[in-house]
Design an enzyme around this catalytic site. Structure first.
Site, PDB file in Angstrom:
ATOM      1  N   ARG A  58       0.848  -1.194   0.000  1.00  0.00           N
ATOM      2  CA  ARG A  58       0.000   0.000   0.000  1.00  0.00           C
ATOM      3  C   ARG A  58       0.886   1.248   0.000  1.00  0.00           C
ATOM      4  O   ARG A  58       0.642   2.214  -0.712  1.00  0.00           O
ATOM      5  CB  ARG A  58      -0.967   0.034   1.196  1.00  0.00           C
ATOM      6  CG  ARG A  58      -1.685   1.379   1.309  1.00  0.00           C
ATOM      7  CD  ARG A  58      -2.912   1.409   2.215  1.00  0.00           C
ATOM      8  NE  ARG A  58      -2.834   0.561   3.363  1.00  0.00           N
ATOM      9  CZ  ARG A  58      -2.064   0.767   4.438  1.00  0.00           C
ATOM     10  NH1 ARG A  58      -1.304   1.845   4.519  1.00  0.00           N
ATOM     11  NH2 ARG A  58      -2.044  -0.096   5.441  1.00  0.00           N
ATOM     12  N   TYR A 111     -16.376  16.351 -16.207  1.00  0.00           N
ATOM     13  CA  TYR A 111     -16.771  14.965 -16.065  1.00  0.00           C
ATOM     14  C   TYR A 111     -17.853  14.865 -14.986  1.00  0.00           C
ATOM     15  O   TYR A 111     -17.715  15.441 -13.902  1.00  0.00           O
ATOM     16  CB  TYR A 111     -15.536  14.148 -15.685  1.00  0.00           C
ATOM     17  CG  TYR A 111     -15.833  12.707 -15.407  1.00  0.00           C
ATOM     18  CD1 TYR A 111     -16.261  11.871 -16.426  1.00  0.00           C
ATOM     19  CD2 TYR A 111     -15.723  12.187 -14.128  1.00  0.00           C
ATOM     20  CE1 TYR A 111     -16.549  10.543 -16.182  1.00  0.00           C
ATOM     21  CE2 TYR A 111     -16.004  10.853 -13.872  1.00  0.00           C
ATOM     22  CZ  TYR A 111     -16.424  10.039 -14.902  1.00  0.00           C
ATOM     23  OH  TYR A 111     -16.709   8.726 -14.655  1.00  0.00           O
ATOM     24  N   ASP A 183      -7.491  18.856 -14.800  1.00  0.00           N
ATOM     25  CA  ASP A 183      -7.781  17.490 -15.249  1.00  0.00           C
ATOM     26  C   ASP A 183      -7.344  17.411 -16.713  1.00  0.00           C
ATOM     27  O   ASP A 183      -7.948  18.009 -17.597  1.00  0.00           O
ATOM     28  CB  ASP A 183      -9.279  17.201 -15.086  1.00  0.00           C
ATOM     29  CG  ASP A 183      -9.636  15.749 -15.414  1.00  0.00           C
ATOM     30  OD1 ASP A 183      -8.940  15.141 -16.253  1.00  0.00           O
ATOM     31  OD2 ASP A 183     -10.627  15.242 -14.855  1.00  0.00           O
ATOM     32  N   LYS A 208      -8.363   6.251 -19.513  1.00  0.00           N
ATOM     33  CA  LYS A 208      -8.687   6.772 -20.831  1.00  0.00           C
ATOM     34  C   LYS A 208      -7.461   6.696 -21.761  1.00  0.00           C
ATOM     35  O   LYS A 208      -7.018   5.610 -22.058  1.00  0.00           O
ATOM     36  CB  LYS A 208      -9.239   8.194 -20.684  1.00  0.00           C
ATOM     37  CG  LYS A 208     -10.272   8.354 -19.527  1.00  0.00           C
ATOM     38  CD  LYS A 208     -11.547   7.574 -19.753  1.00  0.00           C
ATOM     39  CE  LYS A 208     -12.471   7.538 -18.532  1.00  0.00           C
ATOM     40  NZ  LYS A 208     -12.772   8.781 -17.883  1.00  0.00           N
TER      41      LYS A 208
END
Ligand SMILES: *Cc1c(COP(=O)(O)O)cnc(C)c1O
Length: 388
Positions: A58, A111, A183, A208
């Site tokens: 992690r 988005y 973004d 994407k």
């Protein structure tokens, strides 16, 4: 990233960095591709003695580290961090930058999930937000409040392909003492590098264009300075929404071909935008590469090319738009974008349904295309047939 890496990255070109940054051949075996270190914990040489610097996956994992160094190099940043999804990255960023009572300016086109994160999640924790048209720096300035800690921008925006002048809004952010978040999912770092234009943090849905093959969900944050990078890394570990080793590896594999894929996406999308502009069943086309686009000049200034996303409005209203989405065959009806295969969708009923009734609501007759890298003639024929 060590300073030695940063120095070398500064002299290599994008295509080279995409393939090599963060990815030395494996020291143990010579493997040319970074292995998938599918492991949770690492043997220690005595209590606290870490052999390879790794302790628990992690906190850090070698496959994820390779991706994170690659991301930092591609965006020209000091620190890259890889997450389980784009929204996990955004959530980590919100909770690092903001405390209750702080305010964020968000764009009027974004988005749908980003809007939902602010309106339905962050708001419950006391984060205030308001909407501004980020293509107008004066509107962003007018939306500032005494406790504005961040200005959030998406350019090109989803789904209306709006363009924000990153350098101009960076100036607004600087004078307000707020951080500028960009973004960069639609452009990818190959087409646009927001940190060089004054942004503080870049956000990606690596699902994407970075992944590029519709086979992985992932997210990323890249910072311009080391201190914010450290704060984000602390929160990434403390909250835990990390990218796993296999997902990290898939994103890295996708990134190696980002430049060549993007070049083809751009060529194909420009042709589609032209075709749609001349089509009698289309009332409006949204593509920053068109001279008629209000953000064309700014896009030409801050982007290498205009990207692979095209939206358009259909004569005949919402039902006609839905019909077009149902009729294409090569353009697959589906959410998401940025893969090698072409996709079509109806934002109002699909990706942006959560923005209905808000300032971010999208037109009902809107169709969004993610133009893939198939042969352009086949794409043109499919769209012509669907439009009728
Ligand atoms: C998809 C997307 C996101 C969210 O990313 P996920 O990986 O789906 O969580 C954020 N911003 C933009 C512009 C997107 O297209």
């Amino acid at each position: 990233m060590s300073d030695q890496h940063a120095d070398r990255n500064a002299v290599q070109h994008f295509e080279t960095l995409a393939i090599h940054a963060g990815q030395e051949p494996d020291a143990a075996t010579g493997a040319v591709v970074t292995p998938i270190h599918q492991v949770s914990t690492f043997k220690q040489d005595g209590v606290g003695g870490l052999r390879g610097g790794y302790e628990y996956s992690r906190s850090a994992n070698p496959t994820r580290t390779a991706l994170e160094e690659n991301l930092a190099a591609l965006e020209g940043g000091r620190r890259g961090l890889a997450f389980a999804s784009g929204l996990a990255a955004e959530d980590c960023l919100l909770r690092t930058l903001l405390t209750p009572g702080d305010h964020v300016v968000i764009p009027n086109d974004a988005y749908g999930g980003t809007f939902r994160l602010f309106a339905k999640v962050a708001e419950r924790w006391g984060v205030e937000w308001s909407v501004a048209d980020s293509s107008d720096p004066a509107a962003v300035r007018a939306a500032l409040r005494p406790r504005t800690k961040a200005i959030w921008v998406e350019t090109p925006s989803n789904p209306l392909l709006g363009i924000t002048d990153i350098a101009a809004v960076a100036e607004v952010a600087r004078t307000a003492g707020a951080r500028l978040v960009v973004d960069n999912t639609f452009a990818s770092p190959y087409l646009q590098q927001p940190l060089a234009l004054g942004a503080d943090v870049v956000v990606h849905s690596t699902t994407k264009y970075m992944g590029g093959h519709s086979d992985v969900v992932g997210g990323a944050l890249i910072t311009a300075d080391t201190a914010l990078g450290e704060e984000l890394a602390f929160h990434q570990n403390a909250m835990g929404a990390i990218a796993g080793p296999f997902d990290s590896w898939l994103v890295m594999r996708g990134i190696k071909t980002l430049a060549v894929r993007m070049d083809r996406h751009c060529v194909n999308a420009a042709r589609i935008a032209e075709l749609l502009s001349a089509h009698p069943k289309v009332t409006r086309v949204y593509y920053p590469g068109l001279d008629s686009h209000p953000g064309h000049e700014v896009a030409a200034k801050q982007m290498r090319d205009f990207g692979g996303m095209v939206s358009f409005q259909v004569a005949g209203g919402e039902e006609a738009a839905v019909e077009v989405c149902n009729r294409t065959e090569l353009f697959t009806l589906g959410e998401s974008l940025g893969g090698v295969e072409s996709l079509i969708e109806h934002p109002g009923r699909m990706t942006h349904a959560s923005a209905a009734g808000s300032a971010l609501e999208v037109p009902g007759d809107l169709v969004r295309l993610s133009v893939g890298i198939e042969a352009i003639d086949d794409l043109v024929e499919d769209l012509n047939r669907a439009l009728g």
